[in-house]
Structure formats: C-alpha cells, structure tokens
Design an enzyme around this catalytic site. Sequence first.
Site, mmCIF file in Angstrom:
data_model
loop_
_atom_site.group_PDB
_atom_site.id
_atom_site.type_symbol
_atom_site.label_atom_id
_atom_site.label_comp_id
_atom_site.label_asym_id
_atom_site.label_seq_id
_atom_site.Cartn_x
_atom_site.Cartn_y
_atom_site.Cartn_z
ATOM 1 N N ASP A 95 12.133 3.858 -8.756
ATOM 2 C CA ASP A 95 11.357 3.118 -7.758
ATOM 3 C C ASP A 95 10.348 4.056 -7.085
ATOM 4 O O ASP A 95 10.540 5.271 -7.067
ATOM 5 C CB ASP A 95 12.317 2.525 -6.714
ATOM 6 N N GLU A 96 9.269 3.494 -6.501
ATOM 7 C CA GLU A 96 8.258 4.251 -5.749
ATOM 8 C C GLU A 96 7.765 5.462 -6.555
ATOM 9 O O GLU A 96 7.652 6.575 -6.039
ATOM 10 C CB GLU A 96 8.828 4.717 -4.401
ATOM 11 N N LYS A 104 8.864 -5.987 -5.448
ATOM 12 C CA LYS A 104 9.195 -4.966 -6.449
ATOM 13 C C LYS A 104 10.684 -4.638 -6.473
ATOM 14 O O LYS A 104 11.260 -4.454 -7.550
ATOM 15 C CB LYS A 104 8.377 -3.698 -6.212
ATOM 16 N N THR A 105 11.311 -4.549 -5.293
ATOM 17 C CA THR A 105 12.743 -4.235 -5.265
ATOM 18 C C THR A 105 13.540 -5.355 -5.921
ATOM 19 O O THR A 105 14.504 -5.112 -6.655
ATOM 20 C CB THR A 105 13.223 -4.022 -3.815
ATOM 21 N N GLN A 144 -0.716 2.624 -3.045
ATOM 22 C CA GLN A 144 0.091 2.967 -1.867
ATOM 23 C C GLN A 144 0.601 4.404 -1.931
ATOM 24 O O GLN A 144 1.594 4.748 -1.282
ATOM 25 C CB GLN A 144 1.269 1.995 -1.725
ATOM 26 N N ARG A 200 0.528 -4.454 6.096
ATOM 27 C CA ARG A 200 1.751 -4.593 6.920
ATOM 28 C C ARG A 200 1.723 -5.915 7.679
ATOM 29 O O ARG A 200 2.759 -6.401 8.141
ATOM 30 C CB ARG A 200 1.872 -3.456 7.942
#
Length: 748
Positions: A220-221, A35-36, A251, A631
């Site tokens: 973002d986020e 995503k980044t 998330q 993770r």
Amino acid sequence: MNTHPILQFLNEAQQNAVTCDAPALLVLAGAGSGKTRVLVHRMAWLISECGLSPHALLAVTFTNKAAHEMRGRIEDLLGRPAGAMWVGTFHGLAHRLLRAHARDAGLDENFQILDSDDQLRIVKRVVREMGLDENEWQPKQAQWFISARKDDGQRPQDIKHNGDLFTATMTSIYSHYEQACRQSSLVDFAELLLRAYELLRDNEHLRTHYQNRFRHVLVDEFQDTNAIQYRWIKLISGNTSAITIVGDDDQSIYGWRGAKIENIHRFQQEYNDSETIRLEQNYRSTSTILQAANAVIANNNDRLGKNLWTSGDQGEPISLYAAFNEQEEARFIASRIQDYVNQGNNYRECAILYRSNAQSRVLEEALLQRGMPYRIYGGLRFFERAEIKDTLAYCRLIANRDDDAAFERVVNTPTRGLGQKSIEVVRDIARNHKITLWQAASKVVEENLLPARARNGLMTFQELVANMESETGEADLHELIDFVIEASGLLEMYLKEKGEKGLARKENLQELVSAAREFDIDQYLYDTELEAEEAGLPESADGESGLPVMEDEMPPLVAFLSHASLEAGEAQAEKYEDSVQLMTLHSAKGLEFPVVFLTGLEEKLFPHQMSMDDIDGLAEERRLCYVGITRAMKKLYLLHAEKRRLWGKETYPSISRFVREIPSSLIEEVRLNAQVSQPMFGTSSLMDSDQGPEGFQLGQMVEHPKFGHGVILNFEGSGPQARIQINFESVGPKTLVLAYAKLEPVMA
C-alpha cells in the site's frame, strides 16, 4: 453488478483490480477512490477464489493502525481467522524477519530496538568519546545523517566523502555509532530495514525460502517508499511471486523524508509485464472540488495520469477570501466555523490546513478569543513547541534570574559541557542552602565546586544571560526576542536539523519575533481589565477591578511572557472532544472533513519559497495542494492575505499560482458583507456597502475612552459581539469588540 460476495459492492474498476490475474499489477488509486477497500478485497479474493493460503500472502502498509484494520476486514470478508498471513508495516515485518533469523542476521537473539530518544543518547555519547565539539558536530544532525544513509542502503564503508570534512566526520560518527550498537546488541528503526534487506541479499537459502513462501506480495502507499524499502520488496518478491502495488503519484508528498516518487515509475519499467488499473471514481468530494483538484494537478509533468470524478452532487462553489492580513484571515475562519456550528453541526467537521507550522499561532489566537475548542492534529500548539519554550526560557531568565524552571530548561541548551551530574551538584547546593538555582550556580563558579569544563560551561551560561540583558536594555520587544534567538545559539542549533523539521523550527522562531512585534501591552492590559469586568470581579477600594494592579510601566517583556504562559496554559481539547482540527497539509494526508479551510495561498508561502526555484520541489508543492483540496468533502474555502507578517517579516504577497490554476467558474469570491462574485485574482475584495454593526460605518470618526480619536477601517460580524478595526491617532490600528469598546461617534 457482480453478485459475488466479495465483489458485489465494488464498482467496475475496483472489481477489475480485485480480480486481475496479471503477475504485476499497479493500482493507480486517486484520492477517495477506495484503495484500501480494493487491497483488502483483492487479498480475500486471492485466498477464496485463487486458492492461495493466507500463509502465502505478504501485505505491507505504512501504519500499524492500517495493518490492524486490514487484517480485521479480511477476516470479516472470509469469515475465518487469517493469523498465518504476514500483514504489517515495513518496520514491523522486518522486525519479525530478524527475530526469526537473528543469528543469521548477525544479531544477538535478545537484541533490543532503539527509539529515537535512545538513539540520540548513543550518538551524543559517541560524539563525546570521539572528542568532537557538540556545538560544531551536533548529535541531532548526526542522527539524521545516519538514518538517511541507512534509508539509502549505505553502510559507512559505502559512503564516498571525496575530501569533504563534513561528510567524512559524519561518516566517522556513523561508523563509531555502529560499533556501539553492535557491542550492546541494539537496533534502531532504520537498521531494521537495512539489516532485513542485507539478510535476504546475503543468504541465498533464506531468500529462496521466502520467495517460494510468499506467492503474492501486496504493498500500500507505494509512492511513499524509500530506496531501501523498494529494494526489500523487489528482493523478497523475486522473479516468481506475483506483486500488487497500490499508490498515487499525485499524492507523493514526502520527498523531504526520503520517499522517492520515481519508485512508482520504476515499477512499470522493471516489471515489463505489469498491468495498470486506474481508480478514478471518488466517493468523498463534490464534483466542484474534484474539478478544482484535477485542474491544479494537471500542471505537473511526468504524471501517470488520471482524472477524478464522482456520480454525486456538483456541490457548492469554492469560496475564495482575500483577507487584509493574517489576523483577519484567522478571524474570518473562526467566524465561518461558528456560523457552521450554530446551524447544528460539529466543530470536528471543520479542518484548517496550513503549509507551515508557524501559521498556527494566529489561527490559534482567533479560536481562543472566541472560546472555540480546537486540537493541533499530530503536533503541538505554537507556544508549546520546544524551540519556542527554549527561547522564552532565556527571556524569562533575563526578566527574572530566579526562575528555576527556565534555568533547568536551557542551562545546557545548546550543549555547553554540562552533564546531569554537574547539574545535580547545582540542584543539591540550591536545596541545601535554600537558594535558587541561579544563586547556586554562582556559588559553584565562585567556589570551584565542579571540574573545569563544567565550571566554565556554567560561567559561560551566566555571562550569556547577563550579556543578553545588557545588550537589549533599550531594544524593542521584538528586537530583544530576535537577539535572544541568535545570541543563545538556538537558531544555529535548530538549523543543523536537516529537512522539513529544521526548516519548521526556524520558521517558528521567526514567527515568535512576529508575535513580539505585534504584541501591544496597552491592549493586553485593556483586555485583561475587560476580562475582569466580564467575570464580575469585585471592585477594589479605589473603584478599580479586583485584578492585581498592573501599572502602564509594566515591562513589555514581562507582559509578553505572561501572555505566552496563558496561551500555553490553555489546554487543547481532549482527543475525543468535539473540536476544530488544525494541521499541516502533510499531516492531513489520508483524512477527510466536510468543511476545509486551506490557508495562506500565497507565493513563497504555498508554494513554499524553498521549493519555488526547483522543478521537483514545485511539483511536490503542487501535489501537496492537490492533497489539501481533496480533503474537503462538501465545502472548501481558499484563503490568502494581501499583507502578511510571517517569519519575522512583513510582506505583500501575490496570490498563489495554485489558486490561479483553478477555473474561475468553480470559484466565488466572498465579500465582507457576505455578497459573492466571480474572483478577480490578485485584487482585494471590495465591500458593496459601508454600513457596519450597530449603526457604525466605514470611515466614521469615533472616540474611545482610553485610546482617543480614531477612524473605523474595517468590521467583522454583527451585533454587540462584532469586531471593529480602528486606526487611532495616538496608538495606531487596534481591533476591539464592540460590546466592550465604549465607542462614541465624533461629529464632524
């Protein structure tokens, strides 16, 4: 594949997200989907191909590190500086806005920002000036109330208390706090956002200016935004700016600190012409791990929906281990990590994740026993946590009134009307008369050397410690600790810290009671003797080791305090040292590790008991599990215990529903002799063989030189360093290292 320099290393979905010309775009980005990368490339695309000036872009992130990295990557892609671009955190950008327009915002041009500690000091002063009892109206709780109201966009006049005393009093503290900040031109972190929002809301000229300037806003986020952040973004983008939000509703795990998952749903409702692009290809984990994550999160309702996949390997099955108790769970983890490192890998590649901070104590002990370096990511080790140190300080004073460090730590904790000036008087008397602080305090009380309020506070403190000692004279160690936690007022004080932090402190205090219950002074003295033998210390004249003589009648409290001090004194690995990573699941978001141990997968622990009866709370717990699973890059271990003493209570929990939601075809159950099988959920693992290390067997009767006869219950490892659990007739179950246990078989 597209050969454009900005697009050539992106997959099809990423390219679509970067080049999309919709006025409102939601990039629904799954874990590990890049995503980044998409956000950075989209900004570069808007500048290089759509003709937007860097001056016309506003990009919002959640950490300064992410903002710095984003700016650097954009400049690398464009090959030129992007200094005119506004890239930063919500707080950083709000601060920039307020500095540029301080007077319009009703601030002095030299206004100062309060950190959390400074804010608390002002709240404490306000509470005192209002004549409120700090024990009843705790400043920490008021600080939380103020920040939460600001995050919701509320000023004191906006809050309706409807006759509720708590809300009315907290609102009054909020109002007085605002006056104090205004008088000194001070701004706390929550105020930055609220004041910046109000600046644009109430000033049409500035609002129009920034809406015209920022032609494209990127966030973002987005699933982690709170109420005021959502309003701020909506206001600054207006009706003319294009907007891109990147997030993942699966998330969203910070509801307890104000994040509103509904914001990502509201975006689609309020921007009717929005387009959604899903990033589902994962570049982090194996197919097995992703299938498990998809299966768990599919049980949540009201999802925007996506399915993670990878073009990579299927990978190893997920290992499920049913431990006898939390100690065995921890030893199993330490053993598997050691095996992994022995194969030429690094400690830092392994992460141990847990739902509750209190779980770390047993895990830390297991790693320390093996001499394995570790770090608590984003937190403190168990015996270094404030609530633990506070409790042990009271215990140290019970054991030794002349412990000056313990006296200073808790003489005014919880608050009892003793300011720094009063404590300094006690220090001066101790220094001048060469006596301890406790003795100096007695002198101050006897000779009326302080104002009445401070003198009474000091006298109350000394009476409290004396009463603790008298009330627990015949109590067991864990009962003593439990009494201290209650009688001291520490539990009540920490419970007033709302949210996840207050709950974590309570659980840590309960875990300290568990630690005291488990503490075995005989084993402690025996282990200390072993350490002396291993270190090769010389024997004394009577043939004993060179350690100071420690008689068996050593008070359990003194031995436990020594044990706690040694545990706290063991330094964590340095930040960049190769070490095992321990962290809560909340702290793990955004990180990745080749090997992950997801511990405590039991009902009422994970999902947490505070969330199980609440639909929204349970959904967030499931999202937290999804984050934990994703993770892991190569290998995932799921662990649960059939018996667990946690938060001061012994329980026999059932396996977590989250494990049962994973298809059994993805899981192998680990047996103690390293065999595996398909899992039988809710039942324990059975050994295929009773043969143990060095010829010993399960059920065998043995004799120990100190503890006498016992029966072997369990064993772990092989060779001389194997650990054997034995139920001794005289002292009950103990776990010993075979090399030092000096066991002899007992013939039937």
